[in-house]
Design a protein around this motif. Structure first.
Motif, PDB file in Angstrom:
ATOM      1  N   GLN A   7      -8.261  44.489  -7.555  1.00  0.00           N
ATOM      2  CA  GLN A   7      -7.207  44.969  -6.680  1.00  0.00           C
ATOM      3  C   GLN A   7      -6.843  43.941  -5.606  1.00  0.00           C
ATOM      4  N   HIS A   8      -5.768  44.231  -4.898  1.00  0.00           N
ATOM      5  CA  HIS A   8      -5.302  43.360  -3.827  1.00  0.00           C
ATOM      6  C   HIS A   8      -6.353  43.257  -2.732  1.00  0.00           C
ATOM      7  N   GLY A   9      -6.416  42.091  -2.116  1.00  0.00           N
ATOM      8  CA  GLY A   9      -7.413  41.789  -1.093  1.00  0.00           C
ATOM      9  C   GLY A   9      -8.178  40.568  -1.549  1.00  0.00           C
ATOM     10  N   GLN A  10      -8.752  39.813  -0.641  1.00  0.00           N
ATOM     11  CA  GLN A  10      -9.351  38.529  -0.976  1.00  0.00           C
ATOM     12  C   GLN A  10      -8.268  37.592  -1.531  1.00  0.00           C
ATOM     13  N   ARG A  11      -8.558  36.857  -2.608  1.00  0.00           N
ATOM     14  CA  ARG A  11      -7.590  35.888  -3.129  1.00  0.00           C
ATOM     15  C   ARG A  11      -7.829  35.705  -4.626  1.00  0.00           C
ATOM     16  N   ARG A  12      -6.897  35.002  -5.271  1.00  0.00           N
ATOM     17  CA  ARG A  12      -6.995  34.661  -6.689  1.00  0.00           C
ATOM     18  C   ARG A  12      -7.211  35.906  -7.550  1.00  0.00           C
ATOM     19  N   HIS A  13      -6.488  36.982  -7.229  1.00  0.00           N
ATOM     20  CA  HIS A  13      -6.640  38.229  -7.960  1.00  0.00           C
ATOM     21  C   HIS A  13      -5.516  38.438  -8.982  1.00  0.00           C
ATOM     22  N   TYR A  14      -4.821  37.366  -9.310  1.00  0.00           N
ATOM     23  CA  TYR A  14      -3.703  37.455 -10.245  1.00  0.00           C
ATOM     24  C   TYR A  14      -4.078  36.837 -11.585  1.00  0.00           C
ATOM     25  N   ASN A  15      -3.224  37.012 -12.587  1.00  0.00           N
ATOM     26  CA  ASN A  15      -3.412  36.324 -13.874  1.00  0.00           C
ATOM     27  C   ASN A  15      -2.267  35.349 -14.102  1.00  0.00           C
TER      28      ASN A  15
END
Length: 686
Positions: free
Chosen positions: A108-116
């Motif tokens: 989920q959203h929050g922190q970083r680098r959570h995308y593909n």
């Protein structure tokens, strides 16, 4: 030729976050940077919601005001594209951009680098923010270059969103053409894994045994690398088109990414993030650990991408997140030592992370040069000392290349395949470290060269510069690589293999031929038997035939059988059921030699081999230094500079038999001279 950083001056600076600080601090910060000798900063890499607060609405005023002040103070700027941290409005509206675990859990959203990297909408939005920023800043007088994204594949380097599975299928279709070829490459007939529809094919998923099809797992890593490079290319192409007068780089070395290919294809040069203290909190368990000195091995790898490179983040204080306070404060002198460690290994531009420690967020314990109170401290003073030194001698260091006669060889095939294959994967780090320790403690500089399939002609010319190559455990050894290495040896080179060499092809299939496969002819031996040496097996000893020297043969033992009359057996196993069998051999091939060692390497064995090889320390004949001191050479056609770096908290007594100029202090040295704890010299023989 590798892509290399080329500058007209040595740049020292820091990472800065104008969005974190009250605007009233900006001017004082920039003035103090200039006073320290700083000339460059990086900004913007985590500020997407500042640049695009709402979808399609772009806002540049905050950064414009800051850039105006930076330019007025003579500080140049690297602008980051902010795609490592998509804003909340984006992930809320388009949840398909988020990364997913192998088990199907969405991050989920929050922190970083959570995308593909595969989501079409994320690619579209990344392209748009990059284009808008490039168009706005392409002519800005302060901005000299761009860092795309930030630390690609950091935090997480596997991707299992639905878009990733679809992209993997497309990648496999392009690679193999047909399901028949895919099934063959993956050995899918084993355990009835044969596919008859592309829709059945996925990235690795949870299995009963917890272990994936090894050939599928290897292709997964290759796909992730290519997909990451494709994501980077999207931004680079825009920047090249819109802002052609500004250079492009990116930072960090992380898993499942062929950084060499990315640099070759996309970047002007590679940048690295150097945190030597990681090696002190995760020390090796072997003899005489290198600790922060071990970070030179990582810098050697970076030098293989860009002989002269940028350190985009140089450690300047204790490190840790709110949930892990890991690193003590660098001792007086260590920050300067680590800075010159990077410089000695080829860095021509260094930015400290960070200018001031954040007062909030996950990294509020990841310390920068300035503390929260913004008052003078010893780290600021140390950075200022480096700044003054580089203003004096940076021009003489700039552009000079690191010089070495020995190279350790790596390749991505074995790095990625060895993650799953425990029969050889864990041996590589152990053996590389054994060799690096022997080289470091012997004051012999070394390079790291990554073998690149399809580039054999170019690489053969590169390898010819080295007297000795060490390729510790290349289980996957392509025929083309073996042919290139044989030519290197025939022309006079010395090549050293360790156990488990050559038993797999490029698909990760075991070869139906005597081991070490395509290396058998040049090594002149076959592996007649083998066994693992682990916690349940007694240590196996080895004895050199012509001298009373005993060594251990750790990790794994290849029991050798000589099949060429040009082979000399140097050592035999001295224990276990194969006592008396060859353990270490050398074969003459053309003008050169091929060594085969039937085990993993440790410091003792590597040091003994170094004593027998025709390589010497560049200090030989004029300088003697304790083993705590690293030696590095940077040279060009005009002159050769010798770096001495003392990693000890004790004074090192250095003996100089010729008068030598020390550039940082301007002193002339001769006789026995103390090098301070964590001290650095840059020497030029008079």
């Amino acid at each position: 030729m590798p892509k290399s950083l080329s500058l007209d001056r040595f740049h020292l600076g820091a990472c800065y976050y104008p969005e974190h600080w009250d605007e009233s601090l900006w001017s004082d910060d920039l003035i103090r940077m200039k006073e320290l000798g700083f000339s460059i900063i990086r900004i913007g890499e985590f500020a997407w919601s500042i640049f695009e607060p709402e979808e399609g609405k772009f806002e540049f005023t905050l950064f414009d005001r800051f850039l105006e002040q930076a330019d007025a103070n003579g500080i140049q700027v690297i602008m980051g594209t902010p795609t490592a941290t998509p804003p909340a409005w984006l992930t809320f509206k388009y949840p398909e951009v988020l990364n997913v675990s192998m088990e199907g859990v969405t991050f989920q959203h929050g922190q970083r680098r959570h995308y593909n990297y595969s989501s079409p909408v994320y690619l579209e939005l990344c392209a748009r923010i990059t284009r808008e920023m490039a168009q706005h800043y392409k002519d800005h007088p302060a901005i000299i270059g761009w860092q795309i994204d930030n630390e690609l594949n950091c935090e997480i380097n596997v991707f299992y969103a639905e878009a990733d599975h679809q992209a993997f299928r497309r990648w496999l279709e392009a690679k193999y053409g047909t399901l028949e070829q895919l099934n063959k490459a993956w050995g899918a007939v084993f355990w009835d894994q044969t596919y008859d529809s592309w829709k059945q094919v996925h990235l690795t998923r949870p299995t009963v045994s917890g272990s994936a099809n090894p050939h599928q797992a290897l292709d997964e890593k290759r796909f992730i690398s290519d997909n990451t490079i494709s994501f980077a290319k999207l931004q680079v192409d825009i920047l090249r088109s819109v802002a052609p007068n500004q250079w492009v780089t990116t930072n960090g070395v992380f898993g499942h990414l062929d950084s060499h290919k990315m640099t070759d294809q996309l970047l002007d040069f590679f940048s690295y993030d150097s945190y030597p203290q990681f090696s002190t909190i995760y020390p090796d368990q072997g003899e005489k650990p290198l600790l922060d000195r071990k970070w030179g091995l990582s810098l050697s790898n970076v030098r293989g991408m860009s002989p002269n490179f940028c350190v985009m983040e140089q450690q300047s204080g204790p490190g840790g997140w709110v949930n892990r306070m890991e690193m003590p404060s660098p001792r007086p002198g260590q920050m300067r030592l680590w800075t010159y460690q990077s410089i000695a290994h080829g860095a021509d531009m260094i930015l400290y992370f960070r200018w001031r420690t954040a007062t909030f967020g996950t990294e509020m314990y990841w310390h920068g040069i300035n503390d929260y109170h913004n008052q003078p401290n010893r780290r600021v003073a140390e950075a200022g000392r480096v700044g003054k030194e580089l203003q004096k001698v940076g021009g003489r260091i700039l552009g000079k290349r690191y010089v070495a006669e020995v190279a350790l060889l790596r390749d991505y095939d074995n790095e990625w395949d060895g993650e799953l294959d425990k029969w050889y994967g864990p041996l590589t780090k152990q053996s590389e470290l054994g060799w690096y320790k022997a080289l470091q403690y012997g004051h012999i500089p070394s390079d790291m060269v990554t073998i690149r399939p399809g580039m054999e002609s170019e690489q053969l010319r590169e390898l010819a510069n080295y007297k000795v190559l060490v390729y510790t455990h290349p289980a996957i050894l392509r025929d083309s690589t073996a042919a290139m290495l044989q030519k290197y040896v025939e022309d006079g080179g010395i090549l050293i293999f360790g156990c488990r060499t050559g038993y797999k092809n490029e698909f990760g299939h075991c070869r139906m031929q005597p081991l070490p496969g395509p290396a058998a002819a040049m090594s002149g031996v076959h592996v007649e038997d083998f066994t693992m040496i682990n916690g349940t097996a007694s240590p196996v000893s080895v004895r050199f035939k012509d001298q009373a020297l005993d060594f251990w043969a750790p990790g794994f033992n290849d029991i050798l059988n000589v099949h060429a009359d040009t082979v000399e057996v140097l050592a035999e196993y001295a224990s276990s059921y194969y006592e008396g069998k060859p353990a270490l051999t050398v074969n003459r091939v053309g003008k050169g030699l091929v060594y085969y060692w039937g085990a993993a390497f440790d410091l003792a064995l590597a040091a003994e081999l170094l004593r027998q090889l025709p390589v010497t320390s560049p200090l030989a004949g004029w300088c003697k230094a304790p083993s705590t001191v690293e030696v590095a050479i940077r040279a060009d056609v005009q002159e050769e500079l010798v770096f001495l770096l003392n990693y000890s908290g004790e004074t090192a007594q250095v003996k100089l038999s010729v008068e030598t100029e020390e550039l940082l202090s301007g002193r002339r040295l001769t006789g026995t001279v103390p090098l301070e704890p964590y001290g650095v010299w840059v020497l030029k023989k008079v």
